[in-house]
Motif scaffolding. Sequence first.
Motif, PDB file in Angstrom:
ATOM      1  N   LEU A 216      -9.757  25.779  29.368  1.00 19.21           N
ATOM      2  CA  LEU A 216      -9.200  24.636  28.647  1.00 19.21           C
ATOM      3  C   LEU A 216      -7.811  24.286  29.156  1.00 19.21           C
ATOM      4  O   LEU A 216      -7.472  23.107  29.317  1.00 19.21           O
ATOM      5  N   ASP A 252      -8.585  23.289  21.098  1.00 23.62           N
ATOM      6  CA  ASP A 252      -7.941  24.579  21.335  1.00 23.62           C
ATOM      7  C   ASP A 252      -7.309  25.108  20.050  1.00 23.62           C
ATOM      8  O   ASP A 252      -7.442  26.293  19.711  1.00 23.62           O
ATOM      9  N   GLN A 283     -16.412  23.303  25.192  1.00 18.20           N
ATOM     10  CA  GLN A 283     -15.763  23.727  26.430  1.00 18.20           C
ATOM     11  C   GLN A 283     -16.525  23.211  27.654  1.00 18.20           C
ATOM     12  O   GLN A 283     -15.915  22.734  28.626  1.00 18.20           O
TER      13      GLN A 283
END
Length: 319
Positions: A216, A252, A283
């Motif tokens: 990420l 996140d 993701q």
Amino acid sequence: MALASKLRLLPEEHWLPLEAAHHERVRRYADPYLERRSAGKKHPVEDFLFTYYTQKPGQLLRWHSGEGTVLCGRRAAERADWKYYTLLDDAGLAAAGLPAGSTAVAFDRGSFVADRAEALRFAAIILSGTSARPAQFACFGLHEWAMVYRQDKFSLRHEYLTLRLGSEGTDTVVEENRIRCSHFDAFRFYTPDAVPLNEITPTRENQRFMEQPGCLHANMDLYKWAYKLVPALPSELVMDCFELSWRIRAMDMQASPYELSEWGYPAIRIETPEGKNEYVGQQRAFAAEAQELRGRLLAELQPVLELLNAAGHPGEGKP
């Protein structure tokens, strides 16, 4: 100055609306941040791109057309003093196919490449290297948990937020899972007790070999590489990277140990199998978007990278 062989000429009536649209796009994100900052308020999700990254809202607000574009018209002269812009002389105007006496500015490739050689080279290494590696999807956002592991012993991070599972519950999640973060700029914020729990050791020196497209933070950093290389890159691409980074930051933090439901961000409970599956699904989607943006960034940078290589600027590239 040497101009690109294929130029796009933008008259004032074409590029001013593009500039205005960019201003509107940026202000949707920047204005609320500036209002919060003036009021002394913080937002754990939506401030991040303006506080962690070095690009200021005023810098982001500036619209750039990118490499290979000539901006024509009276208003273009306002950019003559902007860094890495040049006001075309008669020879430059002729090369661009414009009549003598016209007013036009263009990106100054030569000065940019001379000044930004190391940044260009490093960005190309990171972008192309990351794109070529297999993506990894088993981190489950545990880097954020490692940043607060046994935090009672250390300085509190985000002291105005609470932990969903409390300190002991958070520590248990860290201890019961594999921690395998490949991104140095996440790893460097681990608490000292969490550092030895990470199965690999990312460093600034090995960053160019460790970045991988499932990460990420590596995908959020596309925004960083984009803004560091303006005005060679068009602002539309920079904002595409910004908006991807914005959405990744939200996910996140949803997967983080913090309680953010009152901020409008429901938790992705990565401590459960269902939460892990939800995390990996998002993701993977972000990784696919990021790979497309990496390709666009490298394609847009190709002319300046070719000039860099032709000029033989020394160095292997530094961040």
